[in-house]
Design a protein around this motif. Structure first.
Motif, mmCIF file in Angstrom:
data_model
loop_
_atom_site.group_PDB
_atom_site.id
_atom_site.type_symbol
_atom_site.label_atom_id
_atom_site.label_comp_id
_atom_site.label_asym_id
_atom_site.label_seq_id
_atom_site.Cartn_x
_atom_site.Cartn_y
_atom_site.Cartn_z
ATOM 1 N N LEU A 179 35.876 38.137 38.933
ATOM 2 C CA LEU A 179 37.193 38.765 38.813
ATOM 3 C C LEU A 179 38.302 37.722 38.841
ATOM 4 O O LEU A 179 39.280 37.791 38.086
ATOM 5 C CB LEU A 179 37.376 39.783 39.946
ATOM 6 N N ASN B 108 40.979 36.989 35.943
ATOM 7 C CA ASN B 108 42.426 37.061 36.224
ATOM 8 C C ASN B 108 43.148 35.776 35.803
ATOM 9 O O ASN B 108 44.280 35.810 35.303
ATOM 10 C CB ASN B 108 42.657 37.336 37.707
ATOM 11 N N GLN C 84 38.617 42.777 33.140
ATOM 12 C CA GLN C 84 39.182 42.880 34.493
ATOM 13 C C GLN C 84 38.828 44.229 35.128
ATOM 14 O O GLN C 84 38.464 44.311 36.321
ATOM 15 C CB GLN C 84 40.699 42.706 34.419
#
Length: 478
Positions: free
Chosen positions: A17, A21, A456
């Motif tokens: 993640l 990001n 995401q």
């Protein structure tokens, strides 16, 4: 194995993640800024090159502004010259009218005075950005005056980083109409020249009326025919030039039909080969003037007898001696002809219109009641007509000079406009270079942004699933 202390699945999902990001932030920044290299950390080499090119473009923008100001100054001066040129043509017409019998020259003078005032006002008002190139003050005390106005036309940077600027120079001294300051102008000296009395092909030596057409315009140096004369210069150099079958052999293809070109070559060959105590080599040359007359020109340009050349007959042998080549047919030592050049000097000059002419004592653009302003009201009789004709000639010269000044300004304008076009195209080329280096491909980046947003969401769901594993273990203890 399931551990309460270490959730490996959650750690893996969290790492994924974070990576997504980070990429999402970078892509969002590219989409929002339109640049794929916006800071040095994005790509140090590209960022450095793009920054340098941007700096160059900023300098080129300043150069473009300078060219714009220079173009405006040239336009202003050119328009002023055009207006003054029309006034001078009008003045010439008034003066020509004043030559007619019965014309009231006092009334014509009133019109001329008005024209002079208008020319001065035009020159004084031809100002652009504080610069006036038509009405100046070249006094040494005026430190703001520049004889040559330089317009910044471009710049370049060497590999070592040194910046240099190129300039377009406008010679103000060549276009100024009025000048408060009087300056000394050097008058070039002229070389001494002596001319024959008639065209060389019209002399008896070149047989203009010979029964044989092929002989006309040529001289016969076969047998004992000969031409001899002495050349003397003001510095004491002297030599006798003898032209006969012997000395003409190397210059003429046919001694019975020597052309004027071959004749001149033979003379100049003897001058160049002269080895007497006072040689003429490099000091005098033979040629034909526009009328075809035999001409001797000295290279000396000075005072007294320095710029002087003399031609004098000497005895010529042969039953048909060819003495007459335009310098007389007298006996040896007679018919001497001397030509003398002018000496160098100085004259007082100002602008094109306020310089006082030495012949008339007037200046074309003189204003007000002064000794230098043209005044034809009192010109009467034959002498008055002569002075008036000289004034008209003076105005003609002024028209020619103003026309020449306009030509020079026009050439400068063309050069400046051409440079403006080049600088503009160079700036656009630099913009394209910057775009190639740092601009983002918006289509590609927007597609990538959508994919990262999807990744995401999936990474968040994976992390949520990984975190729920420990909750499932708790159910075993119920």
């Amino acid at each position: 194995m399931t551990s309460l202390l270490t959730n490996i699945s959650a750690m893996t999902a969290l790492t994924t993640l974070k990576s997504i990001n980070t990429n999402l932030d970078a892509t969002s920044n590219r989409v929002s800024t339109g640049q794929r290299v916006s800071t040095a950390s994005d790509n140090a080499a590209y960022w450095s090159i793009a920054t340098t090119v941007r700096t160059d473009n900023a300098s080129l923008s300043a150069v473009k502004d300078s060219l714009g100001l220079g173009s405006s100054a040239v336009d202003t001066a050119y328009n002023g010259l055009n207006s003054v040129l029309a006034d001078l043509q009008n003045m010439r017409a008034k003066l020509q009218t004043a030559l007619q019998p019965g014309v009231d020259r006092a009334k014509v003078q009133t019109e001329i005075k008005a024209i002079q005032d208008k020319m001065k006002a035009t020159a004084d008002s031809s100002t652009s950005s504080g610069q006036n190139w038509l009405s100046v003050d070249s006094s040494p005390s005026n430190t703001a005056y520049q004889a040559t106005q330089n317009v910044v036309a471009g710049f370049s940077r060497s590999t070592s980083g040194t910046v240099s600027f190129s300039m377009i120079g406008v010679d103000v001294n060549a276009v100024k109409l009025y000048d408060v300051n009087s300056s000394s102008i050097t008058t070039a000296a002229t070389a001494g020249q002596v001319f024959g009395t008639t065209s060389l092909t019209g002399t008896t030596a070149f047989r203009p009326a010979d029964a044989t057409v092929a002989n006309r315009g040529t001289a016969d140096f076969s047998g004992t025919n000969e031409v001899a004369f002495s050349l003397s210069l003001g510095d004491g150099s002297t030599a006798t030039i003898t032209l006969n079958s012997s000395t003409m052999a190397s210059a003429a293809a046919n001694l019975a039909r020597v052309t004027t070109t071959e004749f001149l070559n033979a003379i100049n060959n003897q001058i160049s080969a002269d080895t007497t105590a006072t040689p003429l080599a490099g000091k005098v040359t033979a040629s034909l003037d526009a009328s075809g007359r035999l001409t001797f020109t000295s290279t000396a340009k000075g005072s007294g007898t320095d710029a002087q050349v003399t031609v004098q007959n000497v005895a010529a042998s042969g039953s048909n001696a060819l003495i007459d080549v335009g310098f007389g047919t007298g006996t040896a030592g007679t018919d001497a002809r001397t030509g003398k050049g002018s000496a160098a000097g100085t004259a007082v000059g100002k602008g094109i219109l306020d310089t006082v002419d030495s012949t008339t004592g007037y200046s074309v653009g003189g204003v007000g009641v002064s000794s230098t302003a043209i005044d034809i009201s009192g010109l009467v009789g034959t002498s008055g007509d002569t002075t008036l004709r000289n004034i008209i000639t003076q105005v003609e010269k002024a028209i020619a000079k103003v026309t020449d000044a306009g030509t020079k300004l026009g050439a400068s304008k063309t050069q400046i406009d051409g440079q403006k076009t080049f600088v503009d195209s160079l700036m656009k080329a630099n913009d394209r270079t910057i775009g190639i280096l740092v601009d983002a491909d918006i289509e590609e980046e927007s597609t990538k942004l959508k994919a990262l947003q999807t990744q995401q969401q999936l990474a968040v769901q994976a992390l949520s699933i990984a975190n729920s594993g420990s909750q499932n273990v708790l159910s075993l203890f119920r």
